[in-house]
Structure formats: C-alpha cells, structure tokens
Scaffold this motif. Structure first.
Motif, short mmCIF file in Angstrom:
data_model
loop_
_atom_site.label_atom_id
_atom_site.label_comp_id
_atom_site.label_asym_id
_atom_site.label_seq_id
_atom_site.Cartn_x
_atom_site.Cartn_y
_atom_site.Cartn_z
N LEU A 390 1.29 20.59 -91.86
CA LEU A 390 0.72 21.33 -90.73
C LEU A 390 1.69 21.37 -89.55
O LEU A 390 1.80 22.39 -88.86
CB LEU A 390 -0.60 20.68 -90.31
N PHE A 391 2.42 20.27 -89.32
CA PHE A 391 3.41 20.26 -88.24
C PHE A 391 4.49 21.30 -88.50
O PHE A 391 4.85 22.08 -87.61
CB PHE A 391 4.01 18.86 -88.11
N ILE A 438 -1.78 33.70 -86.75
CA ILE A 438 -2.79 32.64 -86.84
C ILE A 438 -3.54 32.72 -88.17
O ILE A 438 -3.75 31.72 -88.86
CB ILE A 438 -3.76 32.74 -85.65
N GLY A 439 -3.97 33.94 -88.53
CA GLY A 439 -4.68 34.10 -89.79
C GLY A 439 -3.82 33.73 -90.99
O GLY A 439 -4.28 33.05 -91.92
N THR A 440 -2.56 34.15 -90.98
CA THR A 440 -1.65 33.80 -92.07
C THR A 440 -1.42 32.29 -92.10
O THR A 440 -1.36 31.68 -93.18
CB THR A 440 -0.32 34.53 -91.91
N GLY A 441 -1.31 31.67 -90.92
CA GLY A 441 -1.14 30.23 -90.87
C GLY A 441 -2.34 29.48 -91.44
O GLY A 441 -2.18 28.49 -92.16
N LEU A 447 -4.01 26.77 -98.54
CA LEU A 447 -3.30 26.70 -99.83
C LEU A 447 -2.42 25.45 -99.92
O LEU A 447 -2.35 24.80 -100.97
CB LEU A 447 -2.45 27.96 -100.01
N GLY A 448 -1.73 25.11 -98.82
CA GLY A 448 -0.90 23.92 -98.83
C GLY A 448 -1.71 22.65 -98.99
O GLY A 448 -1.32 21.73 -99.74
N ALA A 449 -2.83 22.57 -98.28
CA ALA A 449 -3.69 21.39 -98.42
C ALA A 449 -4.23 21.27 -99.84
O ALA A 449 -4.34 20.17 -100.39
CB ALA A 449 -4.83 21.46 -97.41
N PHE A 450 -4.56 22.42 -100.44
CA PHE A 450 -5.05 22.39 -101.83
C PHE A 450 -3.97 21.85 -102.76
O PHE A 450 -4.25 21.07 -103.68
CB PHE A 450 -5.47 23.79 -102.25
N SER A 505 -19.26 26.32 -101.27
CA SER A 505 -19.68 27.42 -100.42
C SER A 505 -18.96 27.39 -99.07
O SER A 505 -18.52 28.43 -98.56
CB SER A 505 -21.20 27.36 -100.21
N LEU A 506 -18.82 26.19 -98.50
CA LEU A 506 -18.10 26.07 -97.23
C LEU A 506 -16.63 26.44 -97.40
O LEU A 506 -16.04 27.09 -96.52
CB LEU A 506 -18.23 24.64 -96.69
N LEU A 507 -16.03 26.04 -98.53
CA LEU A 507 -14.63 26.39 -98.78
C LEU A 507 -14.46 27.89 -98.91
O LEU A 507 -13.50 28.47 -98.39
CB LEU A 507 -14.14 25.67 -100.04
N ILE A 508 -15.39 28.55 -99.60
CA ILE A 508 -15.32 30.01 -99.72
C ILE A 508 -15.45 30.64 -98.34
O ILE A 508 -14.77 31.63 -98.02
CB ILE A 508 -16.42 30.51 -100.67
N GLY A 509 -16.31 30.08 -97.49
CA GLY A 509 -16.44 30.60 -96.13
C GLY A 509 -15.15 30.47 -95.34
O GLY A 509 -14.74 31.40 -94.62
N LEU A 510 -14.47 29.31 -95.48
CA LEU A 510 -13.19 29.13 -94.78
C LEU A 510 -12.13 30.09 -95.30
O LEU A 510 -11.36 30.67 -94.51
CB LEU A 510 -12.73 27.68 -94.94
N LEU A 511 -12.07 30.26 -96.61
CA LEU A 511 -11.11 31.20 -97.17
C LEU A 511 -11.41 32.63 -96.72
O LEU A 511 -10.49 33.41 -96.43
CB LEU A 511 -11.12 31.12 -98.70
N THR A 512 -12.69 32.97 -96.65
CA THR A 512 -13.05 34.31 -96.16
C THR A 512 -12.62 34.49 -94.72
O THR A 512 -12.08 35.54 -94.34
CB THR A 512 -14.57 34.51 -96.30
#
Length: 764
Positions: A390-391, A438-441, A447-450, A505-512
């Motif tokens: 993230l840094f 920001i959106g791309t970040g 994806l990086g955390a996954f 469901s929360l993960l799908i919301g974050l990805l959306t």
C-alpha cells in the motif's frame, strides 16, 4: 511427485493396452491350425514324400499348439499386469485425494488451532536452553568452519561480489548528492521532464538494496556449503529472511529521505518525511535482529525453543511496531502530515486507521501469548507485506499525478507555441490525484491484497460453518423416468447463508465500488479516447450504471437475495411508483435519452428558458448546470427533452458576436469601417477565419448605424471579446476623431402658463 508417477503409469498402461491388442491379433491368427499347416506346406517348393509329409505336419501341429498355449499364457499375464496397474493407479489416486482432503482440512483449521501453550513460567527455562544453543561455542565453531568452507569453495564468485561492493561504495557517495540535485530540478515550476524522477527512483532502489543484498548473498552461500551443519543452515536461512525484511524497511526509508522521491517528487512535507525516515531507522535497528533470531528458531524446528525464545522476541517486535505506528499515524504525525489528512471525511477515516494501526499489533501479541504464536507470525508477515504494498501504491499514485502534471505543463507550452496571438496566462498545473487514479489504486490494492493473502484464504473456509440464516432457492433437478428418459424439474430447496457468504457479498461490493471509480476513467483513456468529451462521459456513465447493477445483483445473490425472491416485490413497487412518482420516472427515462441521444454533453454551454450555464454532470434524475455567476443549477432531465433547448456548443464551438455601433451624422463612414476592421483584426480573442465583417445597416434617428460581426471560439470568450471590443472601439474612435452618437430630441412647447417666467441665467 505422486502425480508425476501417475502420469508415467498412465503412459505404461497405454503401452500395455497396445501390446494386448497385438497379442490378441497374433492369437487370432493361431485359431485355425490346419489352415496354418496347409499354408506352410504349400510354401515348400520341392515335393515332399507322403511319409515325411505326415511327420512334418505332426511337428508343425505340435509347434503351433505350443505357440498358442504360450500366447494364451502371455495374454493372461498381460491381463493380470494390466489389472494390477489399474488397481495401483486407483489406489494411488485415492491416496492423493485423501491427502488433498487432509491438507485442505489442515489449511482450514491451522490458523484457528493454537501452536503451543499459553505463556507459563517454565517457558523461561526453555528460553535459556534456546539461547545456550544459539550462542554455544561448539555451534559457533561449526558456523566458522562452514564460513571458511564457503569462502574457499566459491572464491571466484566471492571475488566478483567483493569487486561489486568495492565499486558500489564510491557510487553510493555520488548517488546521494545526485538524488538531491534531481529533487531540486523536479521542484522547479518549469520542469517538463519525468526523467529526473525516473533516475531518482533507480538510484533510490540501488541505495536501498545493496546492504541487504550483501547479507542475503552471504547467507545463501553459507547455506550451500557442504560443511554446513543444521546450526549453520539455520543461521544461513535466517540471514536471507532478515535481509529480505531489512530491504522492505530500507526501501521506504530511502524514498522518504531528505530531498528524496517522496519529498521532492511526490510533494510530501519535509517535516513528515524526515520524521518517518527517523522512525524507520530505529524500527529497523529493533526489528531486523528480532526477525533474524525468530527465524533461526523457526528453521531449527525445536517447538519448545520456538514457543519460548521465539515467541518473546516476536512479542518485543510487536511492541516496537505499536510504538512506531503511534508516532507515524497520530494526528500531526509523519504519515498524517505527508498524506495531507485534512477534510472531515479523511479525518474520520484516518481515525479508524489510527485505531487499527494500534489494535492490530497488540491483538497479534495477545494471540501469541495465548498460544496462537504460529498464527500471529503468519498474519504479521502478511500484514507487513500488505502495508509495504500500500505504501508503494501510494507513491505510485503520486508519481502518476506528477506525470499528469508534467504532461499538462508540456501541453500548455506547446499550445502557447502554436497560438497566433498572445493570450492571458493560465493557471499553473498542480499535482493532484484524480478520481481515475484513486479508483485504479483501490482496484490494485484489492488485487494486491488478494495475492498476498492467497495462501491463507483456505483458512476462511471455516466461516462456511457459521450459519446466519436460511433462504429458499429454486434449483433444477434431473430425474430418470421408468422409460429411461431424463427429465428436468424445479424444486424449492432450503439453503443456509453463512458468514463466508456475507463476507463474499461485502467483497463483491468493494470490487464494484472500485470498478465504478476506476473503469469509466480507464475506458475514457483507452477505448473512448477518440470520442469527444461528451460522448466519453455518456458511454462511461452507461458503463458505470451497468457495473453498479451487476455488482448489486451478484452481492445480493451471494446472501440469498436473488431475482426470484424479489421479482414480485419489484413488480408491485414498480407499479406503485409508476403511478405515484410519474415525474421521477419521466426524468429517469429522459436521463437515459440524454445519455444515448446526446443533445447535451458535459462541458456544453446551454440555455433552457432563463437558465444559462455549462453542463457539469448528467445524472439519472437531473442535470447539473453551473451558471455564469457560479451558481449550481439542478435542472430535471425532462426539461431538456420536452422543452426548448439552446446548445451553444453542440456541433461547433465557434460563435458569432454582433457589436452595434452608432456614429454621429456627418462622420466619415469609410474611415469608421476601416477603424472597426482594424480593431477586430487586432483583438486576440477574434478569429481570423471566418474573417470579421462591418455592415452599414441604417440611417437611425440620431446616428448612422453600423454593426461589427466577428467570430470567437467558445462561450467563455464571448463576454470577454465583447468587453475588449467595446474598449478598443471607444479608444480607436476617439483617436480617429469619430464621434459616437447619442440619442437627441428637440422639444417644441406649444403653450405655457400665464404666470410662467424663465429662470434667471446663472453667471458663468
């Protein structure tokens, strides 16, 4: 390994099957012995006497019968061999399946099972034994012998590494001043090159990794020595791990050094960057030796030593991380000052980050003391990798903003060079992170955390055992009727919704959310690049609506709220809203028409009734218009579709401007036309193509009426051009001696009161 054996065995089974086919074909040829005997006898060229012929046929019969017997035995042996291979393959496949099930079971529960006992007084004696082993003279002598052997065995490679180190020392002395010089160049407002930033990044990376690389090289060669004992290999492996961990601290520290990339190229505050650089120094002094010792005991594999000395070292490391997080994340601290946390939303979000930064290491420390040492160690390693990622992602976004600023500066200089006439100075480009960045970040962060946490994700399967509620779903079932025909039918089935489904469901919301913020901008910069700004906005908005609908559908379906569950409710609500909220639905449909038909686009200047301004947003219900007085006007979409609309910039931004001018009777009209043409051609806001025109329109009551017609680009220049032309015409007419007429009236008084007397004249 077992899978490789299975692949080899499958090839062997294929060869055996092929050999069986060949043997059966040969056995089929031996079925009719009499025919074979006749064929052999016919092949004899010389005639055979009857006595010898009978004897020869008997011998041939005996030979063919023996061959057939052996062939039958061989086929039987091949059948047995083939069946053994099949059975062995099935057993080994079953062994692999059971092993995978067992590994999956372990992966699901290994994080939730304590690796040892909670901290007890007897662990102190185990820690003393671990330290005695670590610093024992016998084992240190083994380390010395392994180091000498490694030095003598690969002396040529060591000599090359030593040469690189010697050459690097003067390079490092010149690199640090060079980074400062590049930072000074990047700070200049006329810098239009990204090369200084790229060079500074390369030098920073080399300065960060050279010391950890030396340590890692030494540990690698020490572990490869044939004379290395278990103690020596433990030290060597721990050196490599500690060097990698040290590099993850040195890289951010070099980025935030005084005059470095973060400060000079990314816009970090000098105070915040230096504070973070200072804190990272003492953090490395505490944590790197701790990581080295922890992994010495991890590689050694002695549970008592690992759970005693290793656990206490890990606890001390987490306390140091907690202190570092407190100073770095506190209000006014290094990261808060550098990332410019100021607005109310950021302040609230930053408060959550502060609490999490303190609770995370303390929770891991408490878990380690309670016996979950291995779990805490694995989670700490992933959290450290996530924070480093993230840094670096934040630094990357800020560098992308700098690249955008440099591109704006270069475009402004090129536009100035192409301008035919001088123009007023524009606002200087600033380094701002756009919504696209920001959106791309956010998307890259997810994806990086996954990727970092992927190997621990199987442990989340245990969440499937936590049931929250149940829902009824319609499933398709295949059945066979008595005639053997397969028939499909649907039935209602009770399906449990677990905690894992809720998190999904929360993960799908974050990805959306990340896709909604990033995808429209990415499409505008790639697929929609050749379209106009209005078309790009329209298509991006439609894509955003589609992503939102798809994301919501998948998120609700993950928790059991599918379309079959709410279709009747949606139909009833839609019918009620259709009657009760007709205007809202009309505006919604009008918004879709605007997006597809594009009578107005973002950036267009429009007039709707008495509303004039620039379109800034097009939403489902209404459109945002910024008036010329900077007021935000929210106009329902229905107004643009059903009412009269003037779009000043729909197809052509060039507008005509009429300047009426009246001069006094008796003035030189030809000279007036020349002056007006000269004024129009001298104005930088007037286009030379189409050219300006002057027309003598009429003989007015008090003046000779002329009209200057010019063309200007953009509505924003229209008012400035009118003002400038008025000022220039007034000045030019006064210099040319041409009088601008004003209205005149002659009054004829037909009757006056009898007692009226004119006023006395005033003395001058």
């Amino acid at each position: 390994m077992y899978r490789r054996f299975i692949r080899m065995r499958q090839e062997k089974i294929g060869d055996v099957q092929l050999q069986q086919i060949k043997l059966r074909e040969q056995r089929a040829d031996l079925a009719d012995i009499d025919a074979l005997i006749d064929e052999v006898m016919e092949s004899v060229e010389q005639p055979v006497p009857d006595e010898e012929r009978a004897e020869l046929e008997a011998l041939l019969r005996q030979l063919f019968q023996t061959q057939r017997r052996y062939m039958d035995a061989l086929i039987e042996r091949y059948e047995t061999y083939f069946q053994k291979l099949i059975d062995f393959d099935a057993q080994q496949q079953e062994l692999i399946d059971r092993t995978e099930d067992l590994l999956a079971f372990i992966d699901e529960r290994i994080l939730w099972i304590p690796s040892g006992r909670a901290v007890q007084p007897d662990l102190i004696s185990d820690g003393r034994d671990a330290l005695a082993w670590l610093f024992g003279t016998k084992y240190l002598a083994q380390l010395g012998r392994g180091a000498r052997d490694a030095a003598a065995r690969w002396w040529a490679l060591h000599l090359l590494a030593l040469l690189l180190v010697i050459l690097y020392v003067p390079f490092a002395r010149r690199a640090r001043p060079r980074v400062l010089k590049l930072g000074e160049e990047a700070r200049r407002e006329d810098c239009i090159r990204f090369a200084p930033t790229a060079e500074a990044l390369g030098l920073t990376f080399l300065l960060a990794i050279w010391l950890p690389a030396i340590v890692a090289y030494f540990g690698w060669r020490l572990g490869q020595s044939p004379a290395a004992t278990q103690y020596t290999r433990s030290i060597a492996s721990a050196l490599v791990v500690a060097a990698a961990f040290w590099a993850t601290l040195r890289l951010p520290r070099q980025l935030v050094r005084r005059g470095g990339v973060a400060e000079a190229h990314c816009g970090w505050s000098e105070k915040g960057a230096h504070s973070l650089w200072r804190d990272l120094r003492w953090l490395a002094l505490v944590t790197v030796p701790s990581v080295f010792l922890i992994y010495v005991f991890e590689v050694r594999g002695e549970d008592l030593w690992r759970e005693s000395a290793g656990r206490f070292l890990f606890f001390a490391l987490l306390l140091a991380v907690t202190v570092f997080n407190y100073f770095a994340f506190r209000t006014g601290g290094a990261l808060a000052a550098s990332l410019r946390v100021g607005s109310n939303t950021r302040r609230w979000t930053w408060r959550v980050v502060q609490v999490a930064a303190l609770l995370a290491p303390l929770s891991l420390a408490a878990g380690a003391l309670r016996g979950f040492y291995w779990t805490a160690l694995q989670l700490a390693a992933r959290i450290h990798g996530t924070l480093l990622f993230l840094f670096l992602l934040v630094i990357g976004m800020q560098l992308a903003a700098r690249l955008s600023m440099i591109a704006q500066r270069r475009a402004a200089l090129e536009e100035d060079a192409l301008e035919e006439k001088p123009r007023a100075p524009a606002a200087k480009p600033t380094m701002e992170i756009s919504r696209l960045m920001i959106g791309t970040g956010i998307l890259f962060a997810i994806l990086g955390a996954f990727a970092i946490w992927a190997d621990l994700l199987p442990a989340a399967r245990i969440l499937h055992q936590v049931e929250l509620w149940s829902t009824t779903q319609t499933v398709t079932v295949a059945e066979l009727d008595p005639s053997g025909v397969e028939k499909l039918s649907t039935e209602q089935k009770l399906v449990p919704i677990t905690l894992a489904d809720l998190f999904r469901s929360l993960l799908i919301g974050l990805l959306t959310l990340a896709l909604v913020r990033a995808l429209p901008g990415i499409l505008e910069a790639t697929l929609f690049r050749r379209l106009g700004p209005g078309e790009r906005y329209a298509y991006s908005t439609i894509v955003k609506y589609a992503v939102v609908l798809a994301g919501l559908a998948l998120a609700f379906d993950a928790i059991g709220v599918g379309w079959s569950s709410i279709q009747w409710l949606v139909a009833a609500v839609g019918l009620g809203l259709g009657f009760g909220l007709q205007e809202i639905f009309a505006n919604f449909i009008s918004g879709l028409i605007i997006l597809f038909e594009r009578p107005i686009r973002v950036g267009d200047t429009v007039s709707v009734g008495d509303i004039h301004g620039t379109v800034t947003k097009i939403r489902i219900r209404a459109t945002w218009i910024t008036g010329f007085d900077r007021k935000e006007l929210i106009v329902p979409n229905k107004t643009f579709v059903t009412g009269q609309l003037i779009n000043w910039t729909l197809s052509d931004p060039v507008l005509r401007l009429e300047i009426p001018v009246g001069i006094a009777y008796g003035s030189d009209t030809e000279r007036a036309i020349e002056v007006l043409n000269e004024v129009a051609k001298a104005s930088p806001l007037v286009l030379s193509n189409p050219p300006p025109h002057v027309f003598f329109l009429s003989f007015g009551e008090s003046s000779l009426s002329f009209e200057l017609r010019v063309f200007t680009r953009g509505v924003d220049r229209r008012f400035r051009a009118r003002h400038e032309l008025h000022m220039r015409i007034d000045k030019a007419f006064r210099e040319a001696g041409i009088e601008i007429a004003f209205p005149q009236r002659d009054l004829h008084v037909r009757s006056l009161p009898k007692d009226w007397r004119p006023p006395p004249e005033r003395n001058a």
